[in-house]
Design a protein around this motif. Structure first.
Motif, PDB file in Angstrom:
ATOM      1  N   GLU A  68       0.830  -1.208   0.000  1.00 61.34           N
ATOM      2  CA  GLU A  68       0.000   0.000   0.000  1.00 61.34           C
ATOM      3  C   GLU A  68       0.864   1.257   0.000  1.00 61.34           C
ATOM      4  O   GLU A  68       0.611   2.215   0.719  1.00 61.34           O
ATOM      5  N   GLU A  69       1.899   1.216  -0.846  1.00 62.59           N
ATOM      6  CA  GLU A  69       2.802   2.355  -0.989  1.00 62.59           C
ATOM      7  C   GLU A  69       2.007   3.571  -1.458  1.00 62.59           C
ATOM      8  O   GLU A  69       1.290   3.494  -2.453  1.00 62.59           O
ATOM      9  N   LEU A  70       2.125   4.665  -0.744  1.00 58.41           N
ATOM     10  CA  LEU A  70       1.315   5.843  -1.049  1.00 58.41           C
ATOM     11  C   LEU A  70       1.978   6.788  -2.043  1.00 58.41           C
ATOM     12  O   LEU A  70       1.296   7.491  -2.787  1.00 58.41           O
ATOM     13  N   TYR A  71       3.312   6.830  -2.022  1.00 55.52           N
ATOM     14  CA  TYR A  71       3.985   7.911  -2.747  1.00 55.52           C
ATOM     15  C   TYR A  71       4.865   7.410  -3.888  1.00 55.52           C
ATOM     16  O   TYR A  71       5.509   6.371  -3.785  1.00 55.52           O
ATOM     17  N   LEU A  77       2.995   2.420 -12.114  1.00 54.77           N
ATOM     18  CA  LEU A  77       1.740   2.979 -11.599  1.00 54.77           C
ATOM     19  C   LEU A  77       2.021   4.258 -10.823  1.00 54.77           C
ATOM     20  O   LEU A  77       2.921   4.295  -9.976  1.00 54.77           O
ATOM     21  N   THR A  78       1.229   5.271 -11.102  1.00 56.83           N
ATOM     22  CA  THR A  78       1.363   6.527 -10.362  1.00 56.83           C
ATOM     23  C   THR A  78       0.641   6.417  -9.017  1.00 56.83           C
ATOM     24  O   THR A  78      -0.108   5.464  -8.769  1.00 56.83           O
ATOM     25  N   GLU A  79       0.838   7.414  -8.176  1.00 56.70           N
ATOM     26  CA  GLU A  79       0.100   7.467  -6.905  1.00 56.70           C
ATOM     27  C   GLU A  79      -1.402   7.405  -7.181  1.00 56.70           C
ATOM     28  O   GLU A  79      -2.136   6.648  -6.551  1.00 56.70           O
ATOM     29  N   ALA A  80      -1.850   8.196  -8.154  1.00 61.48           N
ATOM     30  CA  ALA A  80      -3.287   8.247  -8.471  1.00 61.48           C
ATOM     31  C   ALA A  80      -3.775   6.887  -8.965  1.00 61.48           C
ATOM     32  O   ALA A  80      -4.877   6.454  -8.609  1.00 61.48           O
ATOM     33  N   ASP A  81      -2.962   6.205  -9.781  1.00 61.22           N
ATOM     34  CA  ASP A  81      -3.343   4.869 -10.267  1.00 61.22           C
ATOM     35  C   ASP A  81      -3.574   3.928  -9.086  1.00 61.22           C
ATOM     36  O   ASP A  81      -4.567   3.191  -9.051  1.00 61.22           O
ATOM     37  N   LYS A  84      -6.626   4.785  -7.025  1.00 67.70           N
ATOM     38  CA  LYS A  84      -7.835   4.390  -7.751  1.00 67.70           C
ATOM     39  C   LYS A  84      -8.055   2.883  -7.610  1.00 67.70           C
ATOM     40  O   LYS A  84      -9.166   2.425  -7.339  1.00 67.70           O
ATOM     41  N   MET A  85      -6.987   2.100  -7.779  1.00 67.39           N
ATOM     42  CA  MET A  85      -7.095   0.641  -7.667  1.00 67.39           C
ATOM     43  C   MET A  85      -7.555   0.230  -6.271  1.00 67.39           C
ATOM     44  O   MET A  85      -8.261  -0.759  -6.103  1.00 67.39           O
ATOM     45  N   ALA A  86      -7.134   0.995  -5.266  1.00 73.65           N
ATOM     46  CA  ALA A  86      -7.476   0.659  -3.881  1.00 73.65           C
ATOM     47  C   ALA A  86      -8.802   1.290  -3.452  1.00 73.65           C
ATOM     48  O   ALA A  86      -9.218   1.143  -2.305  1.00 73.65           O
ATOM     49  N   GLY A  87      -9.423   2.044  -4.365  1.00 71.47           N
ATOM     50  CA  GLY A  87     -10.695   2.668  -4.036  1.00 71.47           C
ATOM     51  C   GLY A  87     -10.553   3.889  -3.151  1.00 71.47           C
ATOM     52  O   GLY A  87     -11.480   4.272  -2.443  1.00 71.47           O
ATOM     53  N   ARG A  88      -9.344   4.499  -3.173  1.00 76.90           N
ATOM     54  CA  ARG A  88      -9.123   5.706  -2.379  1.00 76.90           C
ATOM     55  C   ARG A  88      -9.075   6.897  -3.323  1.00 76.90           C
ATOM     56  O   ARG A  88      -8.845   6.764  -4.512  1.00 76.90           O
ATOM     57  N   HIS A  89      -9.209   8.077  -2.765  1.00 73.58           N
ATOM     58  CA  HIS A  89      -9.053   9.293  -3.552  1.00 73.58           C
ATOM     59  C   HIS A  89      -7.774   9.966  -3.132  1.00 73.58           C
ATOM     60  O   HIS A  89      -7.480  10.074  -1.953  1.00 73.58           O
TER      61      HIS A  89
END
Ligand code: SF4
Length: 92
Positions: A68-71, A77-81, A84-89
């Motif tokens: 669950e690397e955030l940065y 994969l970018t942070e946003a990718d 999105k995959m994890a269902g977070r904004h």
């Protein structure tokens, strides 16, 4: 070094990073929160083009998702990718 659930940060565990195509390009793979979006996007695209050539892309991507690397850009994969995959904004 952060500790990850179910993952041991041993040198053996991290050995795949010795083959990383991004070695020496940290400046492209991480962005400051206040970096302009256009500049961030350009850096992310350049980082992803390096990932496309990387022999350890699959391992890196799996690591980033499982930990669950955030940065940063990991495994193409970018942070946003990943958010999105994890269902977070992403907030930044
Ligand atoms: S896939 Fe990308 S972020 Fe991961 S090790 Fe390779 S170049 Fe670096």
């Amino acid at each position: 070094m952060p500790r990850y659930r179910n993952l041991e940060p041993t040198s053996e565990f991290w050995s795949w990073r010795d083959q990383a195509a991004c070695i020496g390009h940290d400046d492209l793979f991480y962005s400051a929160e206040d970096e302009p979006k256009g500049q961030r996007r350009r850096k992310e695209e350049e980082a992803q083009s390096i990932c496309d050539t990387c022999p350890v892309l699959k391992t890196c991507r799996r690591f980033a998702i499982e930990s669950e690397e955030l940065y940063g850009v990991w495994g193409g994969l970018t942070e946003a990718d990943r958010h999105k995959m994890a269902g977070r904004h992403r907030t930044g």
